[in-house]
Design a protein around this motif. Structure first.
Motif, PDB file in Angstrom:
ATOM      1  N   GLY A  34      26.889  42.095  22.076  1.00  0.00           N
ATOM      2  CA  GLY A  34      26.165  41.139  22.779  1.00  0.00           C
ATOM      3  C   GLY A  34      26.716  39.815  23.387  1.00  0.00           C
ATOM      4  O   GLY A  34      26.242  38.806  23.647  1.00  0.00           O
ATOM      5  N   ASP A  35      28.169  40.119  23.295  1.00  0.00           N
ATOM      6  CA  ASP A  35      28.957  39.064  23.595  1.00  0.00           C
ATOM      7  C   ASP A  35      29.635  39.309  25.221  1.00  0.00           C
ATOM      8  O   ASP A  35      30.771  40.002  25.177  1.00  0.00           O
ATOM      9  N   PRO A  36      29.038  38.964  26.201  1.00  0.00           N
ATOM     10  CA  PRO A  36      29.390  39.177  27.425  1.00  0.00           C
ATOM     11  C   PRO A  36      30.779  38.272  27.992  1.00  0.00           C
ATOM     12  O   PRO A  36      31.372  38.830  28.899  1.00  0.00           O
ATOM     13  N   LEU A  37      31.008  37.658  27.053  1.00  0.00           N
ATOM     14  CA  LEU A  37      32.368  36.782  27.623  1.00  0.00           C
ATOM     15  C   LEU A  37      33.761  37.280  27.529  1.00  0.00           C
ATOM     16  O   LEU A  37      34.510  36.884  28.239  1.00  0.00           O
ATOM     17  N   LYS A  38      33.509  38.682  27.158  1.00  0.00           N
ATOM     18  CA  LYS A  38      34.884  39.499  26.904  1.00  0.00           C
ATOM     19  C   LYS A  38      35.078  40.260  27.944  1.00  0.00           C
ATOM     20  O   LYS A  38      35.927  40.791  28.226  1.00  0.00           O
ATOM     21  N   VAL A  39      33.980  40.604  29.151  1.00  0.00           N
ATOM     22  CA  VAL A  39      34.038  41.599  29.879  1.00  0.00           C
ATOM     23  C   VAL A  39      35.377  41.180  30.968  1.00  0.00           C
ATOM     24  O   VAL A  39      35.982  42.086  31.363  1.00  0.00           O
ATOM     25  N   GLY A  40      35.461  39.928  31.267  1.00  0.00           N
ATOM     26  CA  GLY A  40      36.748  39.619  32.063  1.00  0.00           C
ATOM     27  C   GLY A  40      37.854  40.011  31.412  1.00  0.00           C
ATOM     28  O   GLY A  40      38.986  40.683  32.157  1.00  0.00           O
ATOM     29  N   LYS A  41      38.272  39.619  30.280  1.00  0.00           N
ATOM     30  CA  LYS A  41      39.455  40.244  29.880  1.00  0.00           C
ATOM     31  C   LYS A  41      39.324  41.808  29.509  1.00  0.00           C
ATOM     32  O   LYS A  41      40.734  42.427  29.923  1.00  0.00           O
ATOM     33  N   ILE A  42      38.561  42.506  29.269  1.00  0.00           N
ATOM     34  CA  ILE A  42      38.426  43.808  29.212  1.00  0.00           C
ATOM     35  C   ILE A  42      38.932  44.544  30.431  1.00  0.00           C
ATOM     36  O   ILE A  42      39.748  45.362  30.705  1.00  0.00           O
ATOM     37  N   LEU A  43      38.028  44.052  31.683  1.00  0.00           N
ATOM     38  CA  LEU A  43      38.475  44.337  32.847  1.00  0.00           C
ATOM     39  C   LEU A  43      39.756  44.311  33.267  1.00  0.00           C
ATOM     40  O   LEU A  43      40.766  45.237  33.931  1.00  0.00           O
ATOM     41  N   LYS A  44      40.580  43.217  32.959  1.00  0.00           N
ATOM     42  CA  LYS A  44      41.820  42.910  33.359  1.00  0.00           C
ATOM     43  C   LYS A  44      42.752  43.939  32.569  1.00  0.00           C
ATOM     44  O   LYS A  44      43.889  44.157  32.999  1.00  0.00           O
ATOM     45  N   LYS A  45      42.476  43.955  31.247  1.00  0.00           N
ATOM     46  CA  LYS A  45      43.112  44.826  30.611  1.00  0.00           C
ATOM     47  C   LYS A  45      43.030  46.279  30.907  1.00  0.00           C
ATOM     48  O   LYS A  45      44.039  47.166  30.965  1.00  0.00           O
ATOM     49  N   ILE A  46      41.989  46.885  31.342  1.00  0.00           N
ATOM     50  CA  ILE A  46      41.684  48.278  31.825  1.00  0.00           C
ATOM     51  C   ILE A  46      42.525  48.200  33.180  1.00  0.00           C
ATOM     52  O   ILE A  46      43.215  49.280  33.545  1.00  0.00           O
ATOM     53  N   LEU A  47      42.212  47.243  34.062  1.00  0.00           N
ATOM     54  CA  LEU A  47      42.654  47.449  35.572  1.00  0.00           C
ATOM     55  C   LEU A  47      44.108  46.978  35.648  1.00  0.00           C
ATOM     56  O   LEU A  47      44.427  47.509  36.850  1.00  0.00           O
ATOM     57  N   GLY A  48      44.735  46.411  34.915  1.00  0.00           N
ATOM     58  CA  GLY A  48      46.238  46.015  34.991  1.00  0.00           C
ATOM     59  C   GLY A  48      46.151  45.174  36.215  1.00  0.00           C
ATOM     60  O   GLY A  48      45.195  43.968  36.431  1.00  0.00           O
ATOM     61  N   SER A  49      47.136  45.033  37.104  1.00  0.00           N
ATOM     62  CA  SER A  49      47.420  44.192  38.098  1.00  0.00           C
ATOM     63  C   SER A  49      46.333  44.283  39.408  1.00  0.00           C
ATOM     64  O   SER A  49      46.385  43.495  40.355  1.00  0.00           O
ATOM     65  N   ASP A  50      45.427  45.408  39.255  1.00  0.00           N
ATOM     66  CA  ASP A  50      44.502  45.717  40.180  1.00  0.00           C
ATOM     67  C   ASP A  50      43.129  44.899  39.905  1.00  0.00           C
ATOM     68  O   ASP A  50      42.470  44.908  40.944  1.00  0.00           O
ATOM     69  N   TRP A  51      43.101  43.995  38.896  1.00  0.00           N
ATOM     70  CA  TRP A  51      41.956  43.273  38.653  1.00  0.00           C
ATOM     71  C   TRP A  51      41.573  42.274  39.806  1.00  0.00           C
ATOM     72  O   TRP A  51      40.486  42.171  40.079  1.00  0.00           O
ATOM     73  N   LYS A  52      42.627  41.667  40.609  1.00  0.00           N
ATOM     74  CA  LYS A  52      42.338  40.839  41.532  1.00  0.00           C
ATOM     75  C   LYS A  52      41.665  41.593  42.825  1.00  0.00           C
ATOM     76  O   LYS A  52      40.767  40.743  43.295  1.00  0.00           O
ATOM     77  N   ARG A  53      42.044  42.578  43.072  1.00  0.00           N
ATOM     78  CA  ARG A  53      41.490  43.285  44.084  1.00  0.00           C
ATOM     79  C   ARG A  53      40.098  43.720  43.934  1.00  0.00           C
ATOM     80  O   ARG A  53      39.015  43.599  44.726  1.00  0.00           O
ATOM     81  N   VAL A  54      39.650  44.198  42.599  1.00  0.00           N
ATOM     82  CA  VAL A  54      38.489  44.532  42.188  1.00  0.00           C
ATOM     83  C   VAL A  54      37.601  42.917  42.105  1.00  0.00           C
ATOM     84  O   VAL A  54      36.383  43.228  42.836  1.00  0.00           O
ATOM     85  N   TYR A  55      38.126  42.101  41.556  1.00  0.00           N
ATOM     86  CA  TYR A  55      37.249  40.869  41.737  1.00  0.00           C
ATOM     87  C   TYR A  55      36.815  40.215  42.974  1.00  0.00           C
ATOM     88  O   TYR A  55      35.731  40.123  43.306  1.00  0.00           O
ATOM     89  N   ASP A  56      38.019  40.510  44.022  1.00  0.00           N
ATOM     90  CA  ASP A  56      37.619  40.247  45.346  1.00  0.00           C
ATOM     91  C   ASP A  56      36.533  40.939  45.989  1.00  0.00           C
ATOM     92  O   ASP A  56      35.841  41.011  46.634  1.00  0.00           O
ATOM     93  N   GLY A  57      36.515  42.369  45.799  1.00  0.00           N
ATOM     94  CA  GLY A  57      35.705  43.438  45.849  1.00  0.00           C
ATOM     95  C   GLY A  57      34.136  43.042  45.512  1.00  0.00           C
ATOM     96  O   GLY A  57      33.235  43.402  45.862  1.00  0.00           O
ATOM     97  N   LEU A  58      34.056  42.249  44.342  1.00  0.00           N
ATOM     98  CA  LEU A  58      32.681  41.887  43.781  1.00  0.00           C
ATOM     99  C   LEU A  58      32.312  40.571  44.053  1.00  0.00           C
ATOM    100  O   LEU A  58      31.010  40.186  43.807  1.00  0.00           O
ATOM    101  N   ARG A  59      33.055  39.636  44.908  1.00  0.00           N
ATOM    102  CA  ARG A  59      32.817  38.320  45.325  1.00  0.00           C
ATOM    103  C   ARG A  59      31.497  38.507  46.075  1.00  0.00           C
ATOM    104  O   ARG A  59      31.556  39.400  47.022  1.00  0.00           O
ATOM    105  N   ASP A  60      30.621  37.408  45.813  1.00  0.00           N
ATOM    106  CA  ASP A  60      29.484  37.330  46.790  1.00  0.00           C
ATOM    107  C   ASP A  60      29.667  36.382  47.946  1.00  0.00           C
ATOM    108  O   ASP A  60      30.812  35.885  47.955  1.00  0.00           O
ATOM    109  N   GLU A  61      28.729  36.159  48.599  1.00  0.00           N
ATOM    110  CA  GLU A  61      28.771  35.148  49.904  1.00  0.00           C
ATOM    111  C   GLU A  61      29.408  33.779  49.383  1.00  0.00           C
ATOM    112  O   GLU A  61      29.855  33.049  50.254  1.00  0.00           O
ATOM    113  N   ARG A  62      29.290  33.452  48.096  1.00  0.00           N
ATOM    114  CA  ARG A  62      29.555  32.066  47.738  1.00  0.00           C
ATOM    115  C   ARG A  62      31.195  32.223  47.344  1.00  0.00           C
ATOM    116  O   ARG A  62      31.621  31.058  47.135  1.00  0.00           O
TER     117      ARG A  62
END
Length: 92
Positions: A40-68
């Motif tokens: 139930g601790d969602p605060l680790k999701v970002g760290k998990i994604l960075k660990k799984i995706l390696g340097s690709d995490w920035k591209r993924v985050y950009d793809g998930l960004r909303d209009e804000r």
């Protein structure tokens, strides 16, 4: 040491294609973080994604960004869930 080609899998989640190195899941710190999320601790999701995706995490985050220009936590969690399902499906 070169990566074994069979440890790499391409998955598409939420319209974003990523290459996952299945060997990254053989990491006790990653397993601990995933256990925290399961508990139930969602605060680790970002760290998990960075660990799984390696340097690709920035591209993924950009793809998930909303209009804000924000990466909503709910979208990151959804992406994480889909990546895990897709990687597991490709593992069987």
């Amino acid at each position: 040491m070169a990566k074994k080609k069979d440890s790499l899998v391409d998955v598409e989640c939420m319209g974003i294609v990523v290459t996952i190195d299945k060997d990254r899941f053989d990491d006790i710190e990653l397993i601990d973080m995933m256990d925290d999320v399961q508990g139930g601790d969602p605060l680790k999701v970002g760290k998990i994604l960075k660990k799984i995706l390696g340097s690709d995490w920035k591209r993924v985050y950009d793809g998930l960004r909303d209009e804000r220009g924000v990466v909503p936590a709910s979208k990151a969690m959804e992406f994480f869930g889909e990546v895990m399902e897709a990687a597991e499906a490709k593992n069987s």
